[in-house]
Motif scaffolding. Structure first.
Motif, mmCIF file in Angstrom:
data_model
loop_
_atom_site.group_PDB
_atom_site.id
_atom_site.type_symbol
_atom_site.label_atom_id
_atom_site.label_comp_id
_atom_site.label_asym_id
_atom_site.label_seq_id
_atom_site.Cartn_x
_atom_site.Cartn_y
_atom_site.Cartn_z
ATOM 1 N N VAL A 222 0.828 -1.223 0.000
ATOM 2 C CA VAL A 222 0.000 0.000 0.000
ATOM 3 C C VAL A 222 0.861 1.271 0.000
ATOM 4 O O VAL A 222 0.453 2.301 -0.527
ATOM 5 C CB VAL A 222 -1.016 0.034 1.175
ATOM 6 C CG1 VAL A 222 -2.120 -0.971 0.962
ATOM 7 C CG2 VAL A 222 -0.337 -0.168 2.508
ATOM 8 N N PHE B 22 -11.195 5.355 4.206
ATOM 9 C CA PHE B 22 -10.645 4.160 3.573
ATOM 10 C C PHE B 22 -10.254 4.563 2.154
ATOM 11 O O PHE B 22 -11.077 5.123 1.431
ATOM 12 C CB PHE B 22 -11.691 3.040 3.468
ATOM 13 C CG PHE B 22 -12.268 2.602 4.786
ATOM 14 C CD1 PHE B 22 -11.767 1.478 5.441
ATOM 15 C CD2 PHE B 22 -13.325 3.295 5.376
ATOM 16 C CE1 PHE B 22 -12.315 1.067 6.652
ATOM 17 C CE2 PHE B 22 -13.871 2.891 6.580
ATOM 18 C CZ PHE B 22 -13.366 1.773 7.231
ATOM 19 N N VAL C 288 -9.232 2.694 -1.185
ATOM 20 C CA VAL C 288 -9.239 1.321 -1.715
ATOM 21 C C VAL C 288 -8.804 1.347 -3.179
ATOM 22 O O VAL C 288 -9.513 1.867 -4.039
ATOM 23 C CB VAL C 288 -10.639 0.683 -1.581
ATOM 24 C CG1 VAL C 288 -10.608 -0.774 -2.043
ATOM 25 C CG2 VAL C 288 -11.126 0.755 -0.132
ATOM 26 N N MET D 42 -16.388 -2.661 5.056
ATOM 27 C CA MET D 42 -15.530 -1.553 5.499
ATOM 28 C C MET D 42 -16.366 -0.404 6.051
ATOM 29 O O MET D 42 -16.043 0.159 7.105
ATOM 30 C CB MET D 42 -14.668 -1.048 4.340
ATOM 31 C CG MET D 42 -13.527 -1.971 3.990
ATOM 32 S SD MET D 42 -12.554 -1.303 2.599
ATOM 33 C CE MET D 42 -11.210 -2.508 2.562
ATOM 34 N N THR E 201 -5.453 2.446 4.144
ATOM 35 C CA THR E 201 -5.324 2.228 2.700
ATOM 36 C C THR E 201 -5.296 0.731 2.414
ATOM 37 O O THR E 201 -4.605 -0.022 3.107
ATOM 38 C CB THR E 201 -4.036 2.892 2.169
ATOM 39 O OG1 THR E 201 -4.073 4.279 2.535
ATOM 40 C CG2 THR E 201 -3.937 2.773 0.656
ATOM 41 N N TYR E 202 -6.044 0.327 1.407
ATOM 42 C CA TYR E 202 -6.187 -1.096 1.069
ATOM 43 C C TYR E 202 -6.050 -1.318 -0.433
ATOM 44 O O TYR E 202 -6.292 -0.412 -1.227
ATOM 45 C CB TYR E 202 -7.575 -1.596 1.491
ATOM 46 C CG TYR E 202 -7.800 -1.624 2.978
ATOM 47 C CD1 TYR E 202 -7.515 -2.762 3.729
ATOM 48 C CD2 TYR E 202 -8.316 -0.510 3.643
ATOM 49 C CE1 TYR E 202 -7.726 -2.785 5.094
ATOM 50 C CE2 TYR E 202 -8.533 -0.523 5.011
ATOM 51 C CZ TYR E 202 -8.241 -1.667 5.740
ATOM 52 O OH TYR E 202 -8.451 -1.686 7.100
ATOM 53 N N HIS E 203 -5.710 -2.546 -0.784
ATOM 54 C CA HIS E 203 -5.790 -3.010 -2.168
ATOM 55 C C HIS E 203 -6.837 -4.106 -2.223
ATOM 56 O O HIS E 203 -6.835 -5.011 -1.381
ATOM 57 C CB HIS E 203 -4.439 -3.581 -2.632
ATOM 58 C CG HIS E 203 -3.366 -2.551 -2.729
ATOM 59 N ND1 HIS E 203 -2.029 -2.858 -2.740
ATOM 60 C CD2 HIS E 203 -3.439 -1.191 -2.834
ATOM 61 C CE1 HIS E 203 -1.325 -1.743 -2.834
ATOM 62 N NE2 HIS E 203 -2.158 -0.719 -2.890
ATOM 63 N N ALA E 204 -7.725 -4.034 -3.194
ATOM 64 C CA ALA E 204 -8.791 -5.038 -3.290
ATOM 65 C C ALA E 204 -9.052 -5.378 -4.755
ATOM 66 O O ALA E 204 -9.564 -4.561 -5.512
ATOM 67 C CB ALA E 204 -10.066 -4.511 -2.634
ATOM 68 N N LYS F 177 -2.266 -7.719 -0.971
ATOM 69 C CA LYS F 177 -3.500 -7.679 -0.148
ATOM 70 C C LYS F 177 -3.204 -7.758 1.353
ATOM 71 O O LYS F 177 -4.087 -8.055 2.144
ATOM 72 C CB LYS F 177 -4.444 -8.834 -0.531
ATOM 73 C CG LYS F 177 -4.666 -9.037 -2.021
ATOM 74 C CD LYS F 177 -5.336 -7.849 -2.667
ATOM 75 C CE LYS F 177 -5.328 -7.945 -4.178
ATOM 76 N NZ LYS F 177 -5.325 -9.241 -4.784
ATOM 77 N N SER G 30 -2.769 -5.633 3.675
ATOM 78 C CA SER G 30 -3.566 -4.788 4.580
ATOM 79 C C SER G 30 -4.961 -5.367 4.812
ATOM 80 O O SER G 30 -5.516 -5.251 5.910
ATOM 81 C CB SER G 30 -3.656 -3.352 4.059
ATOM 82 O OG SER G 30 -4.167 -3.330 2.748
ATOM 83 N N LEU G 31 -5.536 -6.021 3.789
ATOM 84 C CA LEU G 31 -6.842 -6.674 3.972
ATOM 85 C C LEU G 31 -6.729 -7.800 4.987
ATOM 86 O O LEU G 31 -7.534 -7.901 5.918
ATOM 87 C CB LEU G 31 -7.346 -7.269 2.635
ATOM 88 C CG LEU G 31 -7.974 -6.352 1.594
ATOM 89 C CD1 LEU G 31 -8.446 -7.186 0.412
ATOM 90 C CD2 LEU G 31 -9.135 -5.551 2.163
ATOM 91 N N ASN H 165 -6.124 -6.776 8.636
ATOM 92 C CA ASN H 165 -7.283 -6.164 9.299
ATOM 93 C C ASN H 165 -8.512 -7.075 9.344
ATOM 94 O O ASN H 165 -9.601 -6.635 9.698
ATOM 95 C CB ASN H 165 -7.620 -4.834 8.638
ATOM 96 C CG ASN H 165 -6.608 -3.755 9.005
ATOM 97 O OD1 ASN H 165 -6.610 -3.243 10.113
ATOM 98 N ND2 ASN H 165 -5.712 -3.441 8.085
#
Length: 279
Positions: free
Chosen positions: A114, A143, A145, A195, A203-206, A253, A255-256, A259
Motif C-alpha cells: 500500500v 478508507f 481502496v 468496510m 489504505t487497502y488493495h482489493a 493484499k 492490509s486486507l 485487518n
C-alpha cells in the motif's frame, strides 16, 4: 444511511445493490443529482442528508482522453473528491475513496504494497493519487481502496468488448506484457460494505485473487464464453495508446488480511459467475 456516488457506473451500481440486499438504508446518486465539482452544492447536499458514510465511486476514468483533458479530469478526481471529503468532515462521516493501480510506477514483477513506489505515469493516475492525498489530509475516518481491471454488469468493460469482438472476428491482438488482477464489482461491493460498517481505517488493495496478462484474460474469456476467436499475444510496443499503461499492476493484499477482511475469490471464478450474470 450510506451515500454512494457514481451509481450509474459499474461499481456504484453493485454497491447500492449490495447495501439494499443487506437492508442498509442507502442512496445512490450520479451527476444528474449532484455535481461533485460544485463545492457549495456538495456541502449542502451532504449536510442535509447526514449519511454515516459516503462511498465515493464517481470518477473521471477515461484514461486516454484524460491526457488531453487534464483540467476536467483534475476537477472531478481531485477537487470533486476534496469537496466530498470536506463535506464528510463537517458532519463527522466516514469516507471510502476508490483509487487505482495507476498510482504506482507500474514496473517490476512483485505486488505493490500500500505504501509502494507511488509514481503515476498518466494524468488519470496522477489525479487519482492527488485525490487520495486530499482524503488523507482532510479526514481521519477514511478508507482508500485501490482496485484494477474493473468489470461489472452495469457499463462497458474489457470482457464485454472481448465478447463483442470475439463474435465478429477470427482473431484479435491483445497485449501480453501488462500483468494484473481483474476486479469483479459484485465481489468488491460486499467488501466495501463491510468496510463502511467498520472502523478499520486506512489504505487497502482489493482485487480478485490471482494474476494474468490482458492476453491471458482475453483467452479465458473466449474459452469460457464458447467463442472461437484466436487471441494473438503482442507486446505493448505494438499497441500504441495515448496514456502509459502499467506493466505491473499486481497489488499486495496484506492490509486486507492484517485487518481481518475477506479476500475476494479468484478472477477465474469471478469470470465464470459474471458470464452467467451477463446471460
Amino acid at each position: 444511511m450510506i451515500l454512494v456516488t457514481g451509481v450509474n457506473g459499474q461499481l456504484g451500481f453493485d454497491v447500492v445493490k449490495e447495501l439494499t440486499k443487506r437492508n442498509i438504508e442507502c442512496l445512490g446518486i450520479d451527476r444528474e443529482e449532484l455535481d461533485i465539482t460544485d463545492k457549495d452544492a456538495v456541502g449542502k447536499y451532504i449536510s442535509n442528508l447526514k449519511p454515516e458514510c459516503v462511498i465515493h465511486c464517481a470518477a473521471y476514468t477515461a484514461v486516454d482522453r484524460a491526457e488531453d483533458e487534464e483540467e476536467i479530469c483534475s476537477k472531478v478526481n481531485v477537487y470533486g473528491t476534496e469537496n466530498i471529503a470536506n463535506a464528510c468532515k463537517n458532519i463527522d462521516a466516514k469516507m471510502i475513496y476508490i483509487s487505482t493501480d495507476y498510482v504506482f510506477d507500474g514496473q517490476g514483477d512483485t505486488p505493490f504494497e500500500v505504501n509502494g513506489n507511488i509514481k503515476p505515469h498518466s494524468i488519470y493516475g496522477k489525479t487519482k493519487y492527488e485525490g487520495e492525498l486530499k482524503v488523507k489530509e482532510i479526514l481521519d475516518k477514511y478508507f482508500v481502496v485501490r482496485i484494477s481491471w474493473v468489470f461489472g454488469v452495469n457499463g462497458n468493460n474489457f470482457i464485454k468488448t472481448m465478447i463483442r469482438l470475439g463474435k465478429e472476428k477470427e482473431s484479435l491482438n491483445v497485449v501480453c506484457d501488462q500483468i494484473g488482477s481483474p476486479t469483479y464489482t459484485a465481489d468488491l461491493a460486499p467488501l466495501l460494505c463491510d468496510m463502511a460498517l467498520s472502523e478499520k481505517y486506512g489504505t487497502y488493495h482489493a482485487t480478485n485473487e490471482g494474476y494474468c496478462s490482458w492476453a491471458e484474460f482475453a483467452s479465458e474469456i473466449m474459452k469460457r464464453a464458447g467463442l472461437n476467436c484466436r487471441v494473438n499475444q503482442i507486446p505493448t510496443s505494438e499497441y500504441p495508446a495515448k496514456a502509459a499503461r502499467p506493466f505491473n499492476s499486481r497489488l499486495s493484499k496484506k492490509s486486507l488480511v492484517d485487518n481481518g477482511f475477506n479476500l475476494l475469490p479468484s478472477w477465474e471464478d469471478a469470470l465464470d459467475r459474471y458470464l452467467i450474470e451477463l446471460k
